[in-house]
Write a protein that holds these residues in place. Structure first.
Motif, PDB file in Angstrom:
ATOM      1  N   LEU A 208       0.922  -1.376  -0.202  1.00 53.07           N
ATOM      2  CA  LEU A 208      -0.020   0.114   0.006  1.00 53.07           C
ATOM      3  C   LEU A 208       0.758   1.334   0.037  1.00 53.07           C
ATOM      4  O   LEU A 208       0.435   2.031  -0.806  1.00 53.07           O
ATOM      5  CB  LEU A 208      -0.816   0.087   1.388  1.00 53.07           C
ATOM      6  CG  LEU A 208      -2.220  -0.685   1.154  1.00 53.07           C
ATOM      7  CD1 LEU A 208      -2.881  -0.803   2.611  1.00 53.07           C
ATOM      8  CD2 LEU A 208      -3.117  -0.135   0.024  1.00 53.07           C
ATOM      9  N   ALA A 209       1.844   1.301   0.761  1.00 49.67           N
ATOM     10  CA  ALA A 209       2.976   2.528   0.871  1.00 49.67           C
ATOM     11  C   ALA A 209       3.567   2.569  -0.586  1.00 49.67           C
ATOM     12  O   ALA A 209       3.653   3.848  -1.023  1.00 49.67           O
ATOM     13  CB  ALA A 209       3.786   1.998   1.946  1.00 49.67           C
ATOM     14  N   LEU A 210       3.920   1.384  -1.107  1.00 52.87           N
ATOM     15  CA  LEU A 210       4.540   1.562  -2.407  1.00 52.87           C
ATOM     16  C   LEU A 210       3.708   2.097  -3.659  1.00 52.87           C
ATOM     17  O   LEU A 210       4.091   2.838  -4.126  1.00 52.87           O
ATOM     18  CB  LEU A 210       5.193   0.428  -2.734  1.00 52.87           C
ATOM     19  CG  LEU A 210       5.699   0.003  -4.184  1.00 52.87           C
ATOM     20  CD1 LEU A 210       7.174   0.838  -3.974  1.00 52.87           C
ATOM     21  CD2 LEU A 210       6.057  -1.212  -4.401  1.00 52.87           C
ATOM     22  N   LEU A 211       2.453   1.660  -3.337  1.00 51.32           N
ATOM     23  CA  LEU A 211       1.505   1.922  -4.493  1.00 51.32           C
ATOM     24  C   LEU A 211       1.195   3.478  -4.328  1.00 51.32           C
ATOM     25  O   LEU A 211       1.123   4.472  -5.296  1.00 51.32           O
ATOM     26  CB  LEU A 211       0.146   1.273  -4.277  1.00 51.32           C
ATOM     27  CG  LEU A 211      -1.063   1.716  -5.189  1.00 51.32           C
ATOM     28  CD1 LEU A 211      -0.669   1.471  -6.612  1.00 51.32           C
ATOM     29  CD2 LEU A 211      -2.210   0.856  -4.997  1.00 51.32           C
ATOM     30  N   ALA A 243      12.902  -0.300  -6.003  1.00 52.33           N
ATOM     31  CA  ALA A 243      13.177  -1.523  -5.696  1.00 52.33           C
ATOM     32  C   ALA A 243      14.051  -1.449  -4.279  1.00 52.33           C
ATOM     33  O   ALA A 243      13.814  -2.419  -3.482  1.00 52.33           O
ATOM     34  CB  ALA A 243      14.266  -2.200  -6.476  1.00 52.33           C
ATOM     35  N   GLU A 244      15.039  -0.501  -4.083  1.00 53.10           N
ATOM     36  CA  GLU A 244      15.452  -0.288  -2.553  1.00 53.10           C
ATOM     37  C   GLU A 244      14.481   0.237  -1.821  1.00 53.10           C
ATOM     38  O   GLU A 244      14.464  -0.243  -0.508  1.00 53.10           O
ATOM     39  CB  GLU A 244      16.545   0.891  -2.926  1.00 53.10           C
ATOM     40  CG  GLU A 244      17.394   0.980  -1.753  1.00 53.10           C
ATOM     41  CD  GLU A 244      18.382   2.456  -1.962  1.00 53.10           C
ATOM     42  OE1 GLU A 244      19.088   2.776  -0.966  1.00 53.10           O
ATOM     43  OE2 GLU A 244      18.486   2.808  -3.098  1.00 53.10           O
ATOM     44  N   VAL A 245      13.361   0.897  -1.986  1.00 52.96           N
ATOM     45  CA  VAL A 245      12.479   1.304  -1.233  1.00 52.96           C
ATOM     46  C   VAL A 245      11.763   0.020  -0.651  1.00 52.96           C
ATOM     47  O   VAL A 245      11.317   0.117   0.493  1.00 52.96           O
ATOM     48  CB  VAL A 245      11.391   2.356  -1.827  1.00 52.96           C
ATOM     49  CG1 VAL A 245      10.099   2.612  -1.105  1.00 52.96           C
ATOM     50  CG2 VAL A 245      12.101   3.564  -2.014  1.00 52.96           C
ATOM     51  N   VAL A 246      11.305  -1.004  -1.594  1.00 50.46           N
ATOM     52  CA  VAL A 246      10.609  -2.098  -1.021  1.00 50.46           C
ATOM     53  C   VAL A 246      11.158  -2.725   0.050  1.00 50.46           C
ATOM     54  O   VAL A 246      10.570  -3.178   1.220  1.00 50.46           O
ATOM     55  CB  VAL A 246      10.427  -3.115  -2.314  1.00 50.46           C
ATOM     56  CG1 VAL A 246       9.643  -4.212  -1.713  1.00 50.46           C
ATOM     57  CG2 VAL A 246       9.627  -2.213  -3.337  1.00 50.46           C
TER      58      VAL A 246
END
Length: 362
Positions: A208-211, A243-246
């Motif tokens: 949800l945060a990534l979206l 990708a790093e954020v995930v």
């Protein structure tokens, strides 16, 4: 229990000693020439000052060493080493150190390469594992196993990414996040309801945060973000950053979701007949206490990582505004996205836990 911890501590100490001795005397395993420094002499010191009045001292060493492997084993060699006291891109060598050598084919001479570090690395790893076992017993063993398994899967993912030319980096990291979360929680918590709550909350809040972050970055047109300042300028910039954020969100959210679900499970056990609504409200209250410290921890990590490069920019005459824009924008953005994930994890975990934890009825 005390005797078990004592025996584990003694066993861990013994294993650490064996590991240190084994890696200190394993020179024959290496094909690269290795010497042990037997003497070090300082030849000359020269003070240097650059255009921005940064001062340093350049030191020349005469290093005497004895070969520990190859056909030259036992032979003595003398080498020159130049290092700066700042040690930014050089090494200072000491008596007793083991150092790898490199043979320069063009100049037909031996050069000091870098220190041999496996002894220190093994000591730190074995010491950490021993402390985990002593403090957590079975849980510690499961934690160690989860770290090893996660590392294996991470390496597999890196190989797959290299084989596909990085075309599936973001989907690969998203899939890896699901796998790592499931394996970690299964090994640490076991196959129970708490594991299901933590898994569902971690995955739900993370994506949800990534979206939300992708939508917001799209709306803002990535203004103010300098993807080109990423280490080594990896392309495609935005995909690598996401990708790093995930992986960055995953750790913080998993920690929070596990804390809340564990607390609510304990609350349900200690207070029979507690209602689902009360559990949900308790989860929200616990989450409000956790959010602040977690966000600050993430910010401190970003600051600590960027601190050396910030100092480098400032010492080379750059303004604070320019320095922060080139060194902190990506890290700060990652912290904000992680904060979104942490915030979302509170209601998600509270809702799942209130419905799935086992409540005793008297």
């Amino acid at each position: 229990m005390k005797h078990k911890r004592l025996w584990l501590a003694l066993g861990g100490l013994l294993i650490c000693m064996i590991g240190v001795l084994a890696t200190y005397h394993d020179a024959t395993r290496y094909k690269q020439p290795l010497i042990q420094v037997t003497a070090v002499k300082t030849i000359q010191k020269t003070k240097t000052t650059d255009d921005y009045q940064n001062q340093d001292t350049e030191v020349q060493q005469k290093v005497t060493g004895r070969f520990l492997n190859t056909k030259r084993k036992g032979q003595t060699i003398q080498l020159q080493n130049t290092y700066s006291k700042s040690l930014a891109d050089s090494y200072r060598y000491y008596r007793g150190q083991q150092v790898f050598l490199h043979h320069d084919q063009d100049r037909h001479q031996w050069l000091l390469n870098e220190p041999k570090r496996d002894t220190v690395l093994v000591a730190v790893i074995l010491g950490t594992f021993s402390l985990l076992l002593v403090m957590m017993l079975k849980r510690g063993l499961m934690t160690i196993l989860s770290v090893v398994v996660n590392l294996v899967f991470f390496i597999i993912a890196l190989h797959f990414n290299a084989a596909t030319g990085g075309r599936w980096l973001l989907p690969l990291m998203c899939g890896l996040a699901v796998v790592l979360t499931g394996l970690t929680l299964l090994l640490v918590l076991g196959p129970n309801r708490q594991m299901l709550v933590s898994f569902g909350a971690t995955i739900g809040a993370t994506f949800l945060a990534l979206l939300l972050s992708v939508i917001l970055l799209k709306i803002s047109g990535d203004q103010g973000l300098h993807y080109e300042t990423m280490d080594y300028e990896l392309q495609p910039y935005k995909t690598v950053f996401l990708a790093e954020v995930v992986l960055g969100i995953l750790g913080a959210v998993m920690d929070e979701a596990t804390d809340i679900s564990s607390s609510l499970q304990q609350l349900a056990f200690e207070q029979p007949n507690v209602t689902r609504r009360q559990l949900f409200n308790s989860g929200l209250a616990i989450g409000r206490e956790i959010i602040g410290p977690l966000v600050n921890v993430l910010f401190f990590i970003v600051m600590a990582e960027a601190f050396p490069i910030i100092l480098l920019y400032l010492r080379n005459g750059n303004t604070i505004a320019y320095t922060l824009s080139r060194t902190m924008t990506l890290g700060f953005t990652q912290t904000v996205i992680s904060a979104i994930g942490i915030t979302l994890a509170v209601p998600v975990t509270s809702l799942l836990a209130s419905q799935l934890v086992e409540v005793r009825r008297l």
